[in-house]
Enzyme design. Structure first.
Site, PDB file in Angstrom:
ATOM      1  N   ASN A 141     -15.265   9.031  11.986  1.00  8.86           N
ATOM      2  CA  ASN A 141     -16.178   8.087  12.633  1.00  8.86           C
ATOM      3  C   ASN A 141     -15.847   6.705  12.084  1.00  8.86           C
ATOM      4  OD1 ASN A 141     -18.268   6.564  13.647  1.00  8.86           O
ATOM      5  ND2 ASN A 141     -19.852   7.459  12.319  1.00  8.86           N
ATOM      6  N   LYS A 201     -17.000   4.003  12.938  1.00 12.83           N
ATOM      7  CA  LYS A 201     -18.154   3.077  13.038  1.00 12.83           C
ATOM      8  C   LYS A 201     -17.685   1.765  13.673  1.00 12.83           C
ATOM      9  CE  LYS A 201     -20.082   5.163   8.924  1.00 12.83           C
ATOM     10  NZ  LYS A 201     -21.346   5.327   8.246  1.00 12.83           N
ATOM     11  N   HIS A 223     -26.413   9.672  15.768  1.00 16.98           N
ATOM     12  CA  HIS A 223     -26.037   9.312  14.398  1.00 16.98           C
ATOM     13  C   HIS A 223     -27.235   8.616  13.742  1.00 16.98           C
ATOM     14  CE1 HIS A 223     -24.028   7.387  11.012  1.00 16.98           C
ATOM     15  NE2 HIS A 223     -23.046   8.259  11.185  1.00 16.98           N
ATOM     16  N   GLU A 266     -27.473   6.108  12.003  1.00 18.47           N
ATOM     17  CA  GLU A 266     -27.503   4.643  12.142  1.00 18.47           C
ATOM     18  C   GLU A 266     -28.088   4.247  13.491  1.00 18.47           C
ATOM     19  OE1 GLU A 266     -23.398   4.044  11.105  1.00 18.47           O
ATOM     20  OE2 GLU A 266     -23.850   4.696   9.065  1.00 18.47           O
ATOM     21  N   GLU A 306     -25.893  15.597   8.585  1.00 15.57           N
ATOM     22  CA  GLU A 306     -25.563  14.392   7.828  1.00 15.57           C
ATOM     23  C   GLU A 306     -26.808  13.890   7.097  1.00 15.57           C
ATOM     24  OE1 GLU A 306     -21.836  12.321   9.311  1.00 15.57           O
ATOM     25  OE2 GLU A 306     -23.502  11.419  10.392  1.00 15.57           O
ATOM     26  N   GLY A 338     -22.319   6.916   3.579  1.00 13.42           N
ATOM     27  CA  GLY A 338     -21.843   5.614   3.126  1.00 13.42           C
ATOM     28  C   GLY A 338     -22.283   5.246   1.715  1.00 13.42           C
ATOM     29  N   SER A 384     -20.321  10.984   2.900  1.00 17.85           N
ATOM     30  CA  SER A 384     -19.455  10.741   1.747  1.00 17.85           C
ATOM     31  C   SER A 384     -18.487  11.892   1.469  1.00 17.85           C
ATOM     32  CB  SER A 384     -20.287  10.410   0.499  1.00 17.85           C
ATOM     33  OG  SER A 384     -21.025   9.214   0.700  1.00 17.85           O
ATOM     34  N   GLY A 402     -16.800   9.237   7.647  1.00 16.74           N
ATOM     35  CA  GLY A 402     -16.898   7.804   7.913  1.00 16.74           C
ATOM     36  C   GLY A 402     -15.820   7.039   7.154  1.00 16.74           C
ATOM     37  N   GLY A 403     -16.194   6.504   6.007  1.00 15.19           N
ATOM     38  CA  GLY A 403     -15.316   5.621   5.235  1.00 15.19           C
ATOM     39  C   GLY A 403     -13.911   6.169   5.027  1.00 15.19           C
TER      40      GLY A 403
HETATM   41  C1  PEP Z   1     -20.745   8.899   8.965  1.00 19.75           C
HETATM   42  O1  PEP Z   1     -20.760   7.720   9.296  1.00 19.75           O
HETATM   43  O2  PEP Z   1     -21.003   9.762   9.804  1.00 19.75           O
HETATM   44  C2  PEP Z   1     -20.410   9.240   7.587  1.00 19.75           C
HETATM   45  C3  PEP Z   1     -20.484  10.490   7.212  1.00 19.75           C
HETATM   46  O3  PEP Z   1     -20.031   8.203   6.783  1.00 19.75           O
HETATM   47  P1  PEP Z   1     -19.417   8.333   5.279  1.00 19.75           P
HETATM   48  O4  PEP Z   1     -18.381   9.399   5.323  1.00 19.75           O
HETATM   49  O5  PEP Z   1     -18.845   6.963   5.012  1.00 19.75           O
HETATM   50  O6  PEP Z   1     -20.550   8.680   4.388  1.00 19.75           O
END
Ligand code: PEP
Length: 256
Positions: free
Chosen positions: A8, A10, A102, A104, A173, A179, A217, A238-239
């Site tokens: 993702n 983002k 999500h 966010e 999640e 994040g 994460s 994500g990251g």
């Molecule tokens: C996400 O945005 O769905 C996510 C899991 O981000 P991260 O891996 O950065 O925590």
């Protein structure tokens, strides 16, 4: 069941940065050792970049099996909804997946369980697999409400889509892990996934087909132990999906 590793991005990227990232991913995926044949992999990118990703996929053999997804979809099929993007449009742009609900979007755009169910319907109607995100906040976890919250969020989707619930991908999640660099432990994540699997089992005899991803994460250090859990069928990343080598390492860890 074949695991799914979905990135993702983002709201990150640029034409130049995407090209560099995808070039590196393509080169890595070309090498057999990354294990993509043994798991499915996808990148969910900002909508304006979908065409760029498709164009790069067409010329880079290493990207051939990398699926493409979007990060949100309108609940409406067409019409006066300025700024929204329909599932049919995403389908035309070659999307195999779309993330819905999500945290966010739930947090910053006030998306409710009902809207998430509607977006899930829109995706399924256009032949796109929705990656439905659910998860509790830190306050909810500390109040001992994790199970109640995730069951409520999943129930809203099951109520609307009981007949085709096996067509979705579910992503657990925990909001406090997204994040933050603070992942759920493999044991904590597995405990929640077990509850979700049982809820799916009660809703459909196809529950074993539903992939339940963990997101929050996930990184090169913790991916293998999270992905080794019996009810963790992949990751939403994500990251770490913005760093080619990290994403490739996580894909390789999903071969187990
Ligand atoms: C996400 O945005 O769905 C996510 C899991 O981000 P991260 O891996 O950065 O925590």
């Amino acid at each position: 069941m074949k695991k799914l590793i979905a990135g993702n991005w983002k709201m990150n990227g640029s034409l130049a940065a995407n090209e560099a990232l995808l070039l590196a991913l393509g080169q890595g995926l070309d090498r057999a050792s990354t294990g993509i044949a043994r798991c499915d992999a996808a990148v969910c990118v900002p909508t304006p970049y979908l065409a760029q990703v498709q164009a790069l996929k067409a010329v880079q053999p290493g990207l051939a099996n990398l699926e493409v997804g979007a990060q949100d979809v309108s609940a409406h099929p067409a019409g006066a909804y300025t700024g929204e993007v329909s599932a049919a449009m995403l389908k035309e742009l070659g999307c195999r997946y779309v993330i819905v609900g999500h945290s966010e979007r739930r947090q910053y755009h006030f998306e409710t369980d009902a809207l998430v169910a509607d977006k899930t319907r829109a995706a399924l109607a256009s032949g796109i697999t929705p990656i439905v995100c659910i998860g509790e906040t830190l306050t909810e976890r500390e109040a001992g409400r994790t199970e109640e919250v995730i069951k409520r969020q999943l129930a809203a989707v099951i109520r609307a889509h009981g007949h085709c619930i096996s067509e979705i991908v579910l992503a657990y999640e925990p909001v406090w892990a997204i994040g933050t660099g603070k992942s759920a432990s493999p044991h904590e994540a597995q405990a929640v996934h077990f509850v979700l699997r049982a809820q799916l089992k009660a809703a459909t005899d196809q529950s074993a087909r539903v992939r339940i991803l963990y997101g929050g994460s996930m990184n090169v250090a913790n991916a293998a132990s999270l992905l080794a859990q019996p009810d963790i069928d992949g990751g939403l990343i994500g990251g770490a999906s913005l760093k080619a080598q990290d994403f490739l390492t996580i894909i390789a860890a999903a071969k187990i």
